[in-house]
Design a protein around this motif. Structure first.
Motif, PDB file in Angstrom:
ATOM      1  N   LEU A  57       0.859  -1.174   0.000  1.00  0.00           N
ATOM      2  CA  LEU A  57       0.000   0.000   0.000  1.00  0.00           C
ATOM      3  C   LEU A  57       0.894   1.221   0.000  1.00  0.00           C
ATOM      4  N   LEU A  58       0.644   2.104  -0.942  1.00  0.00           N
ATOM      5  CA  LEU A  58       1.413   3.345  -1.029  1.00  0.00           C
ATOM      6  C   LEU A  58       0.425   4.501  -1.111  1.00  0.00           C
ATOM      7  N   ILE A  59       0.549   5.420  -0.161  1.00  0.00           N
ATOM      8  CA  ILE A  59      -0.252   6.643  -0.196  1.00  0.00           C
ATOM      9  C   ILE A  59       0.734   7.776  -0.421  1.00  0.00           C
ATOM     10  N   SER A  60       0.465   8.585  -1.428  1.00  0.00           N
ATOM     11  CA  SER A  60       1.394   9.645  -1.791  1.00  0.00           C
ATOM     12  C   SER A  60       0.669  10.982  -1.820  1.00  0.00           C
ATOM     13  N   TYR A  61       1.322  11.968  -1.265  1.00  0.00           N
ATOM     14  CA  TYR A  61       0.802  13.330  -1.298  1.00  0.00           C
ATOM     15  C   TYR A  61       1.894  14.222  -1.875  1.00  0.00           C
ATOM     16  N   SER A  62       1.847  14.442  -3.146  1.00  0.00           N
ATOM     17  CA  SER A  62       2.787  15.375  -3.772  1.00  0.00           C
ATOM     18  C   SER A  62       1.936  16.385  -4.536  1.00  0.00           C
ATOM     19  N   GLU A  63       2.172  16.521  -5.833  1.00  0.00           N
ATOM     20  CA  GLU A  63       1.327  17.404  -6.631  1.00  0.00           C
ATOM     21  C   GLU A  63      -0.111  16.901  -6.627  1.00  0.00           C
ATOM     22  N   LEU A 111     -15.993  16.944  -3.820  1.00  0.00           N
ATOM     23  CA  LEU A 111     -14.743  17.663  -3.584  1.00  0.00           C
ATOM     24  C   LEU A 111     -14.295  18.399  -4.848  1.00  0.00           C
ATOM     25  N   ASN A 112     -14.096  19.667  -4.742  1.00  0.00           N
ATOM     26  CA  ASN A 112     -13.588  20.457  -5.868  1.00  0.00           C
ATOM     27  C   ASN A 112     -12.382  21.242  -5.389  1.00  0.00           C
ATOM     28  N   GLN A 113     -11.374  21.317  -6.267  1.00  0.00           N
ATOM     29  CA  GLN A 113     -10.212  22.134  -5.916  1.00  0.00           C
ATOM     30  C   GLN A 113     -10.604  23.608  -5.914  1.00  0.00           C
ATOM     31  N   LYS A 114     -11.385  23.956  -6.894  1.00  0.00           N
ATOM     32  CA  LYS A 114     -11.886  25.329  -6.993  1.00  0.00           C
ATOM     33  C   LYS A 114     -13.379  25.233  -7.273  1.00  0.00           C
ATOM     34  N   GLU A 115     -14.062  26.233  -6.902  1.00  0.00           N
ATOM     35  CA  GLU A 115     -15.512  26.219  -7.089  1.00  0.00           C
ATOM     36  C   GLU A 115     -15.912  26.068  -8.551  1.00  0.00           C
ATOM     37  N   ASP A 116     -15.120  26.635  -9.465  1.00  0.00           N
ATOM     38  CA  ASP A 116     -15.518  26.634 -10.867  1.00  0.00           C
ATOM     39  C   ASP A 116     -14.846  25.529 -11.688  1.00  0.00           C
ATOM     40  N   SER A 117     -14.132  24.613 -11.055  1.00  0.00           N
ATOM     41  CA  SER A 117     -13.450  23.556 -11.833  1.00  0.00           C
ATOM     42  C   SER A 117     -13.982  22.182 -11.452  1.00  0.00           C
ATOM     43  N   GLU A 118     -13.820  21.268 -12.375  1.00  0.00           N
ATOM     44  CA  GLU A 118     -14.214  19.892 -12.106  1.00  0.00           C
ATOM     45  C   GLU A 118     -13.079  19.208 -11.370  1.00  0.00           C
ATOM     46  N   LEU A 142      -5.153  -1.631  -7.601  1.00  0.00           N
ATOM     47  CA  LEU A 142      -6.059  -0.493  -7.519  1.00  0.00           C
ATOM     48  C   LEU A 142      -5.229   0.766  -7.360  1.00  0.00           C
ATOM     49  N   LYS A 143      -5.503   1.744  -8.222  1.00  0.00           N
ATOM     50  CA  LYS A 143      -4.801   3.022  -8.147  1.00  0.00           C
ATOM     51  C   LYS A 143      -5.838   4.130  -8.243  1.00  0.00           C
ATOM     52  N   ILE A 144      -5.809   5.008  -7.256  1.00  0.00           N
ATOM     53  CA  ILE A 144      -6.708   6.147  -7.224  1.00  0.00           C
ATOM     54  C   ILE A 144      -5.839   7.398  -7.162  1.00  0.00           C
ATOM     55  N   GLU A 145      -6.004   8.271  -8.143  1.00  0.00           N
ATOM     56  CA  GLU A 145      -5.258   9.525  -8.177  1.00  0.00           C
ATOM     57  C   GLU A 145      -6.249  10.675  -8.250  1.00  0.00           C
ATOM     58  N   CYS A 146      -5.957  11.708  -7.502  1.00  0.00           N
ATOM     59  CA  CYS A 146      -6.817  12.879  -7.545  1.00  0.00           C
ATOM     60  C   CYS A 146      -5.989  14.108  -7.199  1.00  0.00           C
ATOM     61  N   GLY A 147      -6.527  15.252  -7.533  1.00  0.00           N
ATOM     62  CA  GLY A 147      -5.864  16.491  -7.158  1.00  0.00           C
ATOM     63  C   GLY A 147      -5.905  16.667  -5.648  1.00  0.00           C
ATOM     64  N   ARG A 148      -5.034  17.516  -5.160  1.00  0.00           N
ATOM     65  CA  ARG A 148      -5.020  17.787  -3.717  1.00  0.00           C
ATOM     66  C   ARG A 148      -6.261  18.594  -3.344  1.00  0.00           C
ATOM     67  N   PHE A 149      -6.757  18.374  -2.150  1.00  0.00           N
ATOM     68  CA  PHE A 149      -7.935  19.081  -1.662  1.00  0.00           C
ATOM     69  C   PHE A 149      -7.821  19.217  -0.147  1.00  0.00           C
ATOM     70  N   VAL A 155      -9.417  12.038   4.425  1.00  0.00           N
ATOM     71  CA  VAL A 155     -10.346  11.345   3.522  1.00  0.00           C
ATOM     72  C   VAL A 155      -9.690  10.079   2.953  1.00  0.00           C
ATOM     73  N   LEU A 156      -8.455  10.215   2.480  1.00  0.00           N
ATOM     74  CA  LEU A 156      -7.780   9.057   1.894  1.00  0.00           C
ATOM     75  C   LEU A 156      -7.415   8.016   2.945  1.00  0.00           C
ATOM     76  N   SER A 157      -7.015   8.435   4.135  1.00  0.00           N
ATOM     77  CA  SER A 157      -6.711   7.483   5.210  1.00  0.00           C
ATOM     78  C   SER A 157      -7.954   6.698   5.618  1.00  0.00           C
ATOM     79  N   ASP A 158      -9.090   7.385   5.729  1.00  0.00           N
ATOM     80  CA  ASP A 158     -10.349   6.698   6.048  1.00  0.00           C
ATOM     81  C   ASP A 158     -10.719   5.713   4.946  1.00  0.00           C
ATOM     82  N   LEU A 159     -10.508   6.121   3.706  1.00  0.00           N
ATOM     83  CA  LEU A 159     -10.807   5.245   2.578  1.00  0.00           C
ATOM     84  C   LEU A 159      -9.945   3.989   2.636  1.00  0.00           C
ATOM     85  N   VAL A 160      -8.660   4.146   2.889  1.00  0.00           N
ATOM     86  CA  VAL A 160      -7.743   3.002   2.959  1.00  0.00           C
ATOM     87  C   VAL A 160      -8.134   2.066   4.105  1.00  0.00           C
TER      88      VAL A 160
END
Length: 196
Positions: A57-63, A111-118, A142-149, A155-160
């Motif tokens: 299991l690898l959880i990464s928080y970079s970009e 979850l949105n990074q910005k109000e006007d973006s997907e 299983l690989k889940i990638e998303c923008g930072r929020f 959220v990701l720790s609870d998911l794992v």
């Protein structure tokens, strides 16, 4: 009453019978030793190609934030992965991509990074039964990638914590193991039929 004397031929016959019984006993003993040696050689042969699956299991928080569940064959022989099951909060779910995506998409939907973006979420799965993993090979399940929020680590720790992946695999000789938790390690089992 007259006593019969043993002549030399009778004595030789008795000795021949005794030697035959001793030879028979030695033959049985030698056969038993050969059986034990054969079993030892078979065990050595099996251990020379033992697979050893380790889940990672690898959880990464970079970009981006990402979660990666993968399995690696750290053994010396190929592993036949017979069955892989995904469990979320004590319920087994299908490992079909559409169902996996539909399971995780609602978690990220609000979850949105910005109000006007997907909010971009990429989910990829590698769940396949009856695959062969060579020694040293790693397969992404299983690989889940998303923008930072905001609050992404929680959220990701609870998911794992809510996820569990069960794996049943065998060696080329049919020895079978079950792995659910890498801290415990694989356990020998009779078959993968009763995995759930």
């Amino acid at each position: 009453m007259s006593r019969q004397k043993l002549d030399r031929s009778d004595l030789l016959a008795i000795i021949a019978v005794l030697v035959s019984f001793i030879s028979l006993g030695l033959g049985v003993y030698e056969a038993n030793i050969m059986k034990q040696e054969t079993e030892i050689m078979l065990q050595q042969q099996k251990t020379s190609v033992w697979p050893y699956i380790n889940n990672n299991l690898l959880i990464s928080y970079s970009e981006n934030a990402s979660i990666l569940f993968s399995i690696t064959n750290k053994g010396v022989g190929p592993a036949l992965v017979n069955k892989i099951l995904l469990k979320k909060e004590e319920k087994f779910i299908s490992t079909d991509y559409v169902e996996v995506y539909s399971l995780f998409e609602p978690i990220f939907a609000g979850l949105n990074q910005k109000e006007d973006s997907e909010f971009p979420v990429n989910i990829s799965t590698g769940f396949r039964d009856n695959i062969i993993i060579s020694p040293g090979e790693t397969v992404e399940l299983l690989k889940i990638e998303c923008g930072r929020f905001p609050n992404d680590t929680k959220v990701l720790s609870d998911l794992v914590r809510s996820l569990s992946i069960k794996i049943c695999y065998s060696s080329i000789y049919g020895d079978t193991w079950f792995l659910e938790n890498s801290r415990i390690g694989p356990k020998p089992v009779e078959s993968c039929d009763k995995l759930e």
